[in-house]
Scaffold this motif. Structure first.
Motif, PDB file in Angstrom:
ATOM      1  N   ASP A   1      52.245  36.493  -1.457  1.00  0.00           N
ATOM      2  CA  ASP A   1      52.545  36.676  -2.879  1.00  0.00           C
ATOM      3  C   ASP A   1      52.326  35.389  -3.654  1.00  0.00           C
ATOM      4  O   ASP A   1      52.435  34.293  -3.101  1.00  0.00           O
TER       5      ASP A   1
ATOM      6  N   LEU B   1      53.718  33.553  -7.321  1.00  0.00           N
ATOM      7  CA  LEU B   1      54.824  33.628  -8.268  1.00  0.00           C
ATOM      8  C   LEU B   1      54.548  32.794  -9.506  1.00  0.00           C
ATOM      9  O   LEU B   1      53.891  31.751  -9.448  1.00  0.00           O
TER      10      LEU B   1
ATOM     11  N   LYS C   1      58.889  34.747 -10.339  1.00  0.00           N
ATOM     12  CA  LYS C   1      58.670  36.189 -10.288  1.00  0.00           C
ATOM     13  C   LYS C   1      57.256  36.485  -9.790  1.00  0.00           C
ATOM     14  O   LYS C   1      56.342  35.689 -10.001  1.00  0.00           O
ATOM     15  N   LYS C   2      57.093  37.656  -9.173  1.00  0.00           N
ATOM     16  CA  LYS C   2      55.788  37.994  -8.593  1.00  0.00           C
ATOM     17  C   LYS C   2      54.759  38.272  -9.687  1.00  0.00           C
ATOM     18  O   LYS C   2      54.984  39.091 -10.578  1.00  0.00           O
TER      19      LYS C   2
ATOM     20  N   LEU D   1      61.104  47.144 -11.841  1.00  0.00           N
ATOM     21  CA  LEU D   1      60.343  45.937 -11.494  1.00  0.00           C
ATOM     22  C   LEU D   1      60.507  44.804 -12.503  1.00  0.00           C
ATOM     23  O   LEU D   1      60.056  43.685 -12.239  1.00  0.00           O
TER      24      LEU D   1
ATOM     25  N   SER E   1      62.785  42.832 -13.494  1.00  0.00           N
ATOM     26  CA  SER E   1      63.501  41.602 -13.137  1.00  0.00           C
ATOM     27  C   SER E   1      62.770  40.795 -12.070  1.00  0.00           C
ATOM     28  O   SER E   1      63.041  39.606 -11.889  1.00  0.00           O
ATOM     29  N   ALA E   2      61.830  41.429 -11.367  1.00  0.00           N
ATOM     30  CA  ALA E   2      61.169  40.755 -10.247  1.00  0.00           C
ATOM     31  C   ALA E   2      59.700  40.449 -10.495  1.00  0.00           C
ATOM     32  O   ALA E   2      59.120  39.619  -9.801  1.00  0.00           O
ATOM     33  N   ALA E   3      59.090  41.111 -11.496  1.00  0.00           N
ATOM     34  CA  ALA E   3      57.651  40.948 -11.732  1.00  0.00           C
ATOM     35  C   ALA E   3      57.386  40.312 -13.084  1.00  0.00           C
ATOM     36  O   ALA E   3      58.182  40.420 -14.019  1.00  0.00           O
ATOM     37  N   THR E   4      56.249  39.644 -13.173  1.00  0.00           N
ATOM     38  CA  THR E   4      55.836  39.041 -14.438  1.00  0.00           C
ATOM     39  C   THR E   4      54.322  39.104 -14.539  1.00  0.00           C
ATOM     40  O   THR E   4      53.651  39.672 -13.673  1.00  0.00           O
TER      41      THR E   4
ATOM     42  N   SER F   1      62.972  36.010   1.683  1.00  0.00           N
ATOM     43  CA  SER F   1      63.681  35.924   0.415  1.00  0.00           C
ATOM     44  C   SER F   1      64.478  34.633   0.386  1.00  0.00           C
ATOM     45  O   SER F   1      64.996  34.190   1.419  1.00  0.00           O
TER      46      SER F   1
END
Length: 316
Positions: free
Chosen positions: A173, A175, A179-180, A217, A219-222, A314
């Motif tokens: 991944d 970031l 965030k992913k 998604l 809160s975790a993706a951008t 994580s």
């Protein structure tokens, strides 16, 4: 190529004679190319004394992807789709049919986009880059776990050309601001230790706005747009990735992981951090120390230092 010459003069007029010289085409060929580009949606203005390409469309059409592409193999053969189930699925069929290394399958939208561990990769139309590359690496099977990090490094470099700081989260991944923003899925076809081909699927969140992500998604993706506030031309971003990856891929095959390991460690989101490593139903808590010669993660826990070639990490 007429489009490349016009792109070099983006927003400025260039005479017909200059187009002929720059493209090394005849007058009739230049006229035909200009007509074809206009019909394809390129914003070309004719002043009577010259032509100007006013802007480049945000498109994944082969003609635009090839414009300015500085590669010998990666992206030379392009299969472009408006909507597709999964680019990896099409890539596998093409690889079985002996498609050459570097063949790229790209889509504006995927309906069955896949990430690691059976997850879905959200692929809204016209916002991101969703593509797969067919690779035929001449490598021992044991060295292939590092392939996704070779790609992650090239993604980070391409993103950083827009003034953003990207990190690599082992194993696959990228970031932005924790965030992913991108993910990589490598699938192999092999017999014993001999690799027939590898399919490398990549998803990059480019111009997604918050509403383009499902609520689960957000809160975790951008995306590059959410962090920078600027729309990014996706074809340009892809060309930057492909050019860098082609160099990194050949360097990796020739010299192994050791040459790029220091740069990956520099960009790592996990090295020297407390992590939870999940492998199936097992969880391990420790400190990520670095990588071995094949890109596997070295983790120190209460029982000592162990090496893992796969898993879900994580931060604690």
């Amino acid at each position: 190529m007429v489009l490349e010459v016009l792109s070099d003069y983006l927003g400025r007029f260039i005479t017909f004679e200059e187009l002929e010289r720059g493209s090394k085409l005849s007058r009739q060929q230049v006229k035909a190319a200009l007509r074809h580009l206009s019909e394809a949606g390129f914003d070309i203005q004719d002043s009577g004394k010259g032509h100007a390409l006013l802007s480049l469309p945000d498109s994944i059409s082969p003609i635009l992807l090839h414009c300015g592409l500085k590669c010998r193999t990666m992206g030379i053969d392009i299969h472009s789709y408006k909507t597709i189930g999964s680019t990896n699925e099409v890539a596998r069929r093409l690889a079985e049919a002996q498609a050459p290394e570097g063949t790229i399958i790209i889509a504006e939208r995927q309906t069955r986009g896949r990430g690691r561990l059976g997850r879905t990769w959200h692929s809204p139309s016209g916002q991101g880059l969703y593509f797969s590359l067919i690779l035929r690496p001449k490598l021992d099977f044991s060295r292939l776990p590092a392939l996704s990090m070779v790609a992650a490094l090239s993604i980070c470099r391409a993103i950083e050309s827009y003034g953003l700081k990207a990190e690599i989260k082992w194993p696959n991944d990228c970031l932005l601001d924790g965030k992913k923003v991108a993910g990589i899925l490598v699938e192999l076809s092999a017999e014993l230790d001999q690799v027939s081909y590898a399919i490398m699927g990549v998803g990059i969140n480019v111009n997604h706005r918050s509403d383009d992500f499902p609520s689960s998604l957000r809160s975790a993706a951008t995306s590059l747009y959410k962090v920078s506030g600027n729309k990014i031309n996706r074809a340009e971003l892809l060309r930057k990735f492909l050019a860098d990856f082609e160099k990194g891929y050949h360097t990796f095959q020739r010299y192994g992981f050791r040459l790029i390991a220091p740069e990956i460690i520099k960009r790592s989101a996990v090295i020297n951090k407390k992590v939870t490593l999940t492998i199936g139903r097992k969880k391990l808590i420790g400190t990520a120390l670095g990588f071995d010669a094949n890109g596997a993660l070295r983790v120190k826990d209460k029982d000592g230092v162990r090496v893992f070639s796969a898993g879900e990490v994580s931060l604690r």
